[in-house]
Design a protein around this motif. Sequence first.
Motif, PDB file in Angstrom:
ATOM      1  N   LEU A  93       0.843  -1.195   0.000  1.00 43.24           N
ATOM      2  CA  LEU A  93       0.000   0.000   0.000  1.00 43.24           C
ATOM      3  C   LEU A  93       0.876   1.242   0.000  1.00 43.24           C
ATOM      4  CD1 LEU A  93      -2.800  -0.911   2.555  1.00 43.24           C
ATOM      5  CD2 LEU A  93      -3.024  -0.665   0.086  1.00 43.24           C
ATOM      6  N   PRO A  94       0.504   2.258  -0.787  1.00 43.12           N
ATOM      7  CA  PRO A  94       1.343   3.462  -0.861  1.00 43.12           C
ATOM      8  C   PRO A  94       1.312   4.259   0.438  1.00 43.12           C
ATOM      9  CG  PRO A  94      -0.675   3.784  -2.093  1.00 43.12           C
ATOM     10  CD  PRO A  94      -0.665   2.354  -1.653  1.00 43.12           C
ATOM     11  N   ARG A  95       2.453   4.826   0.798  1.00 41.00           N
ATOM     12  CA  ARG A  95       2.531   5.757   1.926  1.00 41.00           C
ATOM     13  C   ARG A  95       2.489   7.158   1.317  1.00 41.00           C
ATOM     14  NH1 ARG A  95       2.911   3.943   6.923  1.00 41.00           N
ATOM     15  NH2 ARG A  95       3.860   1.919   7.246  1.00 41.00           N
ATOM     16  N   VAL A  96       1.383   7.830   1.508  1.00 39.75           N
ATOM     17  CA  VAL A  96       1.168   9.132   0.893  1.00 39.75           C
ATOM     18  C   VAL A  96       1.886  10.196   1.715  1.00 39.75           C
ATOM     19  CG1 VAL A  96      -0.579  10.765   0.116  1.00 39.75           C
ATOM     20  CG2 VAL A  96      -1.054   8.315   0.053  1.00 39.75           C
ATOM     21  N   ARG A  97       2.811  10.893   1.075  1.00 43.37           N
ATOM     22  CA  ARG A  97       3.611  11.947   1.696  1.00 43.37           C
ATOM     23  C   ARG A  97       4.243  11.489   3.012  1.00 43.37           C
ATOM     24  NH1 ARG A  97       1.151  17.796   1.051  1.00 43.37           N
ATOM     25  NH2 ARG A  97       3.203  18.187   1.880  1.00 43.37           N
ATOM     26  N   GLY A  98       4.793  10.290   3.002  1.00 41.67           N
ATOM     27  CA  GLY A  98       5.489   9.766   4.169  1.00 41.67           C
ATOM     28  C   GLY A  98       4.584   9.513   5.356  1.00 41.67           C
ATOM     29  N   GLY A  99       3.302   9.243   5.123  1.00 47.06           N
ATOM     30  CA  GLY A  99       2.362   8.985   6.201  1.00 47.06           C
ATOM     31  C   GLY A  99       1.525  10.193   6.589  1.00 47.06           C
ATOM     32  N   LEU A 100       1.759  11.350   5.974  1.00 46.86           N
ATOM     33  CA  LEU A 100       0.964  12.542   6.287  1.00 46.86           C
ATOM     34  C   LEU A 100      -0.373  12.546   5.570  1.00 46.86           C
ATOM     35  CD1 LEU A 100       3.740  15.280   6.241  1.00 46.86           C
ATOM     36  CD2 LEU A 100       2.711  14.165   8.215  1.00 46.86           C
TER      37      LEU A 100
END
Length: 131
Positions: A93-100
Amino acid sequence: MMTDPIADLLTRVRNALRNRATDCVVPGSGLKVRVLDVLQREGYIQGYETFSEGPKSMIRVSLKYGPDGEQLITTIDRFSKPGCRRYRTVADLPRVRGGLGIAVVSTNKGVLSDRECRQQNVGGEVICTVS
């Protein structure tokens, strides 16, 4: 006939945010309601309400802004498209903006955010990303 109603929802929300609108109205569907549930749980929108306008159902989305009027949603993009479905396992699953940000994922347990998918250890079709 609309070929991608989720992209239409995301575009209407994006345009309303750019115009500093307090809400926007979109045609109703069950999947749109579930996507908006995720956005509300994660704090990106204030809420939504469904209503009928003749034979059609509609959804009024109440948008949310920061304390100084800044947008809480800076980007909202379609990830999986009708012509190219993109499925991911929980590990991919993608981590969008490092979890932000979040990714909205359609799973066999319902439509969830990527955080909820990691907690429940399920993957699925990544519908869109929001940050």
